[in-house]
Design a protein around this motif. Structure first.
Motif: not given
Length: 172
Positions: A55-59, A92-95, A97-106, A117-119
């Motif tokens: 969900g983070l890498k290939t939505p 989980l998917y909603g959480l 996707r809500s942070q995907a832009r921030t986390l994608r390249n971290m 935290l999400f788990a």
């Protein structure tokens, strides 16, 4: 080597189905009787890792509909009350996707604590939903061991998923 358009479409479809297919495979692996004393069935725990990663890498390949479908299948196959897996995976998917832009390249060492935290949120949510539906109050110990199992398995599975993503799903 010249391929027919049909086989090219089959190849493209099968590569695109990799995240959902792997997630379903992990669900089936998690439902096997592993006979781990304090853990019980690991059920949806590996699925949590997969839904978060893909969900983070290939939505575009792990969509909300995919998470919903996997949750429904997990509810039909698992021993938890109906709806718990579906609600948990959609949250989980909603959480994610809500942070995907921030986390994608971290880097990994930023993403892993966010996953922890999400788990924790999702596993606690599953436990609470089960407690609300079940007539008896479920034991908290297996939930804690399940959480520890998930955070320990995340680095290995994310490494495998990353390798598969680079080899099967090239960037366009």
């Amino acid at each position: 080597m010249i391929r027919s358009p049909f086989w090219q479409r089959v190849d493209k479809w099968s590569r695109g189905a990799t995240p959902v297919g792997l997630t379903l495979l992990l669900l089936l692996i998690g439902l096997l009787p592993w006979h781990l004393p304090e853990l019980g069935t690991i059920g949806i725990s590996l699925v949590i890792i997969s839904v978060f990663y893909w969900g983070l890498k290939t939505p575009q390949l792990m969509t909300a509909w995919s998470a919903l479908s996997i949750g429904l299948i997990s509810d039909l196959l698992a021993v938890t009350p109906m709806g718990v897996g579906t609600v948990s995976l959609l949250c989980l998917y909603g959480l994610t996707r809500s942070q995907a832009r921030t986390l994608r390249n971290m880097p990994f060492f930023v993403i892993w604590p966010v996953f922890m935290l999400f788990a924790a949120i999702i596993i606690l949510l599953s436990w609470l939903l089960t407690a609300m539906v079940d007539s008896s109050f479920p034991d908290l110990r297996p939930v804690i061991f399940l959480y520890l199992f998930v955070i320990v398995c995340y680095p290995l599975l994310s490494y495998v998923f990353g390798h598969l993503q680079r080899s099967l799903l090239p960037e366009k």
